[in-house]
Design an enzyme around this catalytic site. Structure first.
Site, PDB file in Angstrom:
ATOM      1  N   ILE A  16      82.923  46.185  61.400  1.00  0.00           N
ATOM      2  CA  ILE A  16      81.653  46.778  61.844  1.00  0.00           C
ATOM      3  C   ILE A  16      80.527  46.386  60.889  1.00  0.00           C
ATOM      4  CG2 ILE A  16      80.490  48.923  62.505  1.00  0.00           C
ATOM      5  CD1 ILE A  16      83.308  50.174  62.849  1.00  0.00           C
ATOM      6  N   PHE A  84      80.173  51.648  54.776  1.00  0.00           N
ATOM      7  CA  PHE A  84      81.316  51.358  55.654  1.00  0.00           C
ATOM      8  C   PHE A  84      82.633  51.314  54.881  1.00  0.00           C
ATOM      9  CE2 PHE A  84      77.847  49.011  57.858  1.00  0.00           C
ATOM     10  CZ  PHE A  84      77.964  49.541  59.125  1.00  0.00           C
ATOM     11  N   SER A 128      83.627  59.338  62.212  1.00  0.00           N
ATOM     12  CA  SER A 128      84.462  58.991  63.358  1.00  0.00           C
ATOM     13  C   SER A 128      84.594  60.179  64.293  1.00  0.00           C
ATOM     14  CB  SER A 128      85.847  58.596  62.839  1.00  0.00           C
ATOM     15  OG  SER A 128      86.776  58.562  63.889  1.00  0.00           O
ATOM     16  N   TYR A 153      93.921  59.849  57.157  1.00  0.00           N
ATOM     17  CA  TYR A 153      92.671  59.103  57.404  1.00  0.00           C
ATOM     18  C   TYR A 153      91.614  60.039  57.987  1.00  0.00           C
ATOM     19  CZ  TYR A 153      89.231  56.364  59.943  1.00  0.00           C
ATOM     20  OH  TYR A 153      88.047  55.880  60.446  1.00  0.00           O
ATOM     21  N   LYS A 157      87.804  61.603  56.587  1.00  0.00           N
ATOM     22  CA  LYS A 157      86.485  61.594  57.257  1.00  0.00           C
ATOM     23  C   LYS A 157      85.895  63.008  57.277  1.00  0.00           C
ATOM     24  CE  LYS A 157      86.078  57.233  58.183  1.00  0.00           C
ATOM     25  NZ  LYS A 157      85.200  56.451  57.311  1.00  0.00           N
ATOM     26  N   ASN A 183      85.198  54.344  70.047  1.00  0.00           N
ATOM     27  CA  ASN A 183      86.135  53.223  69.827  1.00  0.00           C
ATOM     28  C   ASN A 183      85.414  51.876  69.834  1.00  0.00           C
ATOM     29  OD1 ASN A 183      87.701  55.577  70.751  1.00  0.00           O
ATOM     30  ND2 ASN A 183      89.429  54.186  70.640  1.00  0.00           N
ATOM     31  N   ASN A 203      95.503  49.146  67.152  1.00  0.00           N
ATOM     32  CA  ASN A 203      94.520  49.550  68.162  1.00  0.00           C
ATOM     33  C   ASN A 203      94.665  48.719  69.431  1.00  0.00           C
ATOM     34  OD1 ASN A 203      92.684  49.955  65.315  1.00  0.00           O
ATOM     35  ND2 ASN A 203      92.911  51.668  66.719  1.00  0.00           N
TER      36      ASN A 203
HETATM   37  P1  NAD Z   1      87.170  47.187  58.000  1.00  0.00           P
HETATM   38  O1  NAD Z   1      88.436  47.453  57.266  1.00  0.00           O
HETATM   39  O2  NAD Z   1      87.079  45.960  58.836  1.00  0.00           O
HETATM   40  O3  NAD Z   1      85.945  47.186  56.972  1.00  0.00           O
HETATM   41  C1  NAD Z   1      85.930  47.974  55.815  1.00  0.00           C
HETATM   42  C2  NAD Z   1      85.577  47.069  54.644  1.00  0.00           C
HETATM   43  O4  NAD Z   1      85.523  47.850  53.458  1.00  0.00           O
HETATM   44  C3  NAD Z   1      86.606  45.977  54.405  1.00  0.00           C
HETATM   45  O5  NAD Z   1      85.945  44.728  54.343  1.00  0.00           O
HETATM   46  C4  NAD Z   1      87.241  46.338  53.064  1.00  0.00           C
HETATM   47  O6  NAD Z   1      87.596  45.197  52.313  1.00  0.00           O
HETATM   48  C5  NAD Z   1      86.149  47.136  52.408  1.00  0.00           C
HETATM   49  N1  NAD Z   1      86.577  48.153  51.435  1.00  0.00           N
HETATM   50  C6  NAD Z   1      87.509  49.130  51.598  1.00  0.00           C
HETATM   51  N2  NAD Z   1      87.539  49.902  50.501  1.00  0.00           N
HETATM   52  C7  NAD Z   1      86.637  49.405  49.623  1.00  0.00           C
HETATM   53  C8  NAD Z   1      86.195  49.779  48.338  1.00  0.00           C
HETATM   54  N3  NAD Z   1      86.693  50.849  47.706  1.00  0.00           N
HETATM   55  N4  NAD Z   1      85.227  49.050  47.735  1.00  0.00           N
HETATM   56  C9  NAD Z   1      84.684  47.974  48.373  1.00  0.00           C
HETATM   57  N5  NAD Z   1      85.049  47.574  49.590  1.00  0.00           N
HETATM   58  C10 NAD Z   1      86.010  48.292  50.221  1.00  0.00           C
HETATM   59  O7  NAD Z   1      86.859  48.481  58.888  1.00  0.00           O
HETATM   60  P2  NAD Z   1      85.781  48.685  60.048  1.00  0.00           P
HETATM   61  O8  NAD Z   1      86.507  48.774  61.337  1.00  0.00           O
HETATM   62  O9  NAD Z   1      84.667  47.751  59.906  1.00  0.00           O
HETATM   63  O10 NAD Z   1      85.295  50.163  59.693  1.00  0.00           O
HETATM   64  C11 NAD Z   1      84.188  50.409  58.869  1.00  0.00           C
HETATM   65  C12 NAD Z   1      84.040  51.905  58.653  1.00  0.00           C
HETATM   66  O11 NAD Z   1      83.932  52.547  59.925  1.00  0.00           O
HETATM   67  C13 NAD Z   1      85.229  52.552  57.957  1.00  0.00           C
HETATM   68  O12 NAD Z   1      84.765  53.568  57.088  1.00  0.00           O
HETATM   69  C14 NAD Z   1      86.011  53.158  59.098  1.00  0.00           C
HETATM   70  O13 NAD Z   1      86.777  54.256  58.697  1.00  0.00           O
HETATM   71  C15 NAD Z   1      84.883  53.579  60.030  1.00  0.00           C
HETATM   72  N6  NAD Z   1      85.324  53.704  61.420  1.00  0.00           N
HETATM   73  C16 NAD Z   1      85.935  52.651  62.021  1.00  0.00           C
HETATM   74  C17 NAD Z   1      86.376  52.772  63.329  1.00  0.00           C
HETATM   75  C18 NAD Z   1      87.101  51.636  64.013  1.00  0.00           C
HETATM   76  O14 NAD Z   1      87.752  51.876  65.034  1.00  0.00           O
HETATM   77  N7  NAD Z   1      87.009  50.396  63.537  1.00  0.00           N
HETATM   78  C19 NAD Z   1      86.176  53.981  64.031  1.00  0.00           C
HETATM   79  C20 NAD Z   1      85.534  55.026  63.374  1.00  0.00           C
HETATM   80  C21 NAD Z   1      85.103  54.883  62.069  1.00  0.00           C
HETATM   81  N1  UDP Z   2      97.315  52.145  73.217  1.00  0.00           N
HETATM   82  C1  UDP Z   2      98.333  51.587  73.961  1.00  0.00           C
HETATM   83  N2  UDP Z   2      99.020  50.538  73.420  1.00  0.00           N
HETATM   84  C2  UDP Z   2      98.729  50.009  72.196  1.00  0.00           C
HETATM   85  C3  UDP Z   2      97.670  50.588  71.453  1.00  0.00           C
HETATM   86  C4  UDP Z   2      96.988  51.668  71.992  1.00  0.00           C
HETATM   87  O1  UDP Z   2      98.616  52.025  75.069  1.00  0.00           O
HETATM   88  O2  UDP Z   2      99.403  49.059  71.761  1.00  0.00           O
HETATM   89  C5  UDP Z   2      96.553  53.276  73.780  1.00  0.00           C
HETATM   90  C6  UDP Z   2      96.631  54.531  72.917  1.00  0.00           C
HETATM   91  O3  UDP Z   2      97.730  55.311  73.292  1.00  0.00           O
HETATM   92  C7  UDP Z   2      95.296  55.199  73.244  1.00  0.00           C
HETATM   93  C8  UDP Z   2      94.353  54.040  73.581  1.00  0.00           C
HETATM   94  O4  UDP Z   2      95.201  52.912  73.828  1.00  0.00           O
HETATM   95  O5  UDP Z   2      95.440  55.965  74.404  1.00  0.00           O
HETATM   96  C9  UDP Z   2      93.410  53.694  72.449  1.00  0.00           C
HETATM   97  O6  UDP Z   2      94.179  53.542  71.257  1.00  0.00           O
HETATM   98  P1  UDP Z   2      93.523  53.082  69.889  1.00  0.00           P
HETATM   99  O7  UDP Z   2      94.577  53.178  68.833  1.00  0.00           O
HETATM  100  O8  UDP Z   2      92.840  51.783  70.081  1.00  0.00           O
HETATM  101  O9  UDP Z   2      92.356  54.159  69.632  1.00  0.00           O
HETATM  102  P2  UDP Z   2      92.450  55.729  69.325  1.00  0.00           P
HETATM  103  O10 UDP Z   2      93.747  56.249  69.855  1.00  0.00           O
HETATM  104  O11 UDP Z   2      92.362  55.836  67.861  1.00  0.00           O
HETATM  105  O12 UDP Z   2      91.295  56.323  70.017  1.00  0.00           O
END
Ligand code: NAD
Ligand code: UDP
Length: 341
Positions: A16, A84, A128, A153, A157, A183, A203
């Protein structure tokens, strides 16, 4: 009104964060990336340069390292931070709770300490939808109570949101946006950056894209006996570029000195697992073989965002469709079957 120009992006090499860095540059901000590459590749920086035409300052290091952060804050005039950085894998957090609590909480505490010392008063935090716990109703709105997380996790948050809330209570001059993502899926339309999980994805979307390129034989659909129209779980899938735009809008909000604000970032529309598979096939022409299996423990049937608050107060509305997301995720994976390697 305070002017925000230079933005420190922790975790800016990640999924992200890297997309947000592009949105920041496109809208005239100057990002500075801090990342320890724990879950990302140095190649991201080269890709960002190709996409934006800019050399983006990057400091490799850990946000929990206070001396490292202080140096960066001392040598740059930083107006705002987007935080992030953190560990994000639900299953891994159950296996390694201490690592998750240490990294996610320490990074936030250290960042807030250094920002306080250096007088930087604007921060956006990646929260999240998981903080709502098991939804009592959908859509989930910002007024809904914080729930109980089912894994470390999610608990990090909730705890980080609490740290920010307690901090904001006494630091009225601080502006803090807690953004609750639903998501995120999709990738930059160039196909140069995208989600690159290590190992087998947990995911849904990265799993589908790896089936699409033949890295995995078939998708396992976790349960088709949920109380939803087709029996599979419903989520709110938001294109990562829409999510990135949401951060720029949140920065504009912070410039108005709002104090602590909380927004959902989602589309407001639920899509089932089967609907996502069909959308992917339609958008890409690639067939996704799947089998139906048992429910995955901890999954809730239905989850999607109430979007009115973000729309009204930020002017945020997701623009890309589920088909855009599928086509972009697929393009990224086809061009980079092994991620950044
Ligand atoms: P990501 O793992 O791709 O990116 C996180 C980055 O942070 C990575 O590049 C990692 O190397 C870096 N990092 C981790 N710990 C560190 C530290 N202590 N110091 C410096 N760098 C560090 O994850 P993402 O999907 O881009 O998510 C970004 C943020 O959004 C996270 O906080 C995650 O929890 C939150 N988030 C993600 C999702 C999702 O589905 N991807 C959903 C909700 C919230
Ligand atoms: N899911 C699935 N098969 C997979 C991964 C996920 O059927 O291999 C389903 C999971 O049960 C959920 C939805 O896809 O209903 C989204 O899952 P994900 O882990 O991406 O997101 P989250 O559950 O954290 O919202």
């Amino acid at each position: 009104m305070s002017e925000i120009k230079t933005v420190l992006v922790t975790g800016g090499m990640g999924y992200i964060g890297s997309h947000t860095v592009i949105a920041l540059i496109e809208q005239g901000y100057q990002p500075i990336i801090v990342d320890d590459l724990a879950n990302s590749s140095p190649e991201v920086l080269n890709r960002l340069k190709i996409i934006t035409g800019k050399d983006i300052p990057f400091f490799k290091g850990n946000v929990c390292d206070k001396a490292f952060l202080e140096k960066i804050f001392s040598s740059h005039k930083i107006d705002a931070v987007i935080h992030f950085a953190g560990f994000k894998a639900v299953g891994e957090s159950v296996e390694k709770p201490l690592e998750y609590y240490r990294n996610n909480l320490d990074s936030t505490l250290t960042l807030l300490e250094v920002m306080t010392e250096k007088g930087v008063k604007n921060i956006i935090f990646s929260s999240s939808a998981t903080v709502y716990g098991t939804p009592v109703h959908v859509p989930l709105t910002e007024e809904d109570p914080i729930g109980t997380a089912t894994n470390p996790y999610g608990t990090t948050k909730i705890m980080q949101e609490k740290i920010f809330t307690d901090y904001a209570f006494v630091h009225k001059d601080f502006n803090i946006a807690l953004l609750r993502y639903f998501n995120p899926i999709g990738a930059h339309p160039s196909g140069l950056i995208g989600e690159a999980p290590y190992g087998t994805p947990n995911n849904l979307m990265p799993y589908i894209t790896q089936v699409a390129v033949g890295k995995l034989p078939r998708l396992t659909v976790f349960g088709n006996d949920y109380p939803t129209p087709d029996g599979t779980c419903i989520r709110d899938y938001i294109h990562v570029c829409d999510l990135a735009d949401g951060h720029v809008l949140a920065l504009k909000k912070l410039a108005q000195n709002p104090g602590l604000v909380i927004y959902n970032l989602g589309t407001g529309k639920g899509t089932s697992v089967m609907e996502l598979i069909h959308a992917y096939e339609k958008a890409t022409g690639v067939k996704i073989p799947y089998v139906i299996a048992a429910r995955r423990p901890g999954d809730v049937a239905e989850n999607y965002a109430g979007t009115l608050k973000a729309e009204k107060e930020l002017g945020f509305k997701a623009k890309r469709t589920i088909f855009d997301s599928c086509a972009d995720s697929n393009r990224w994976q086809q061009k980079n079957p092994k991620g950044y390697n």
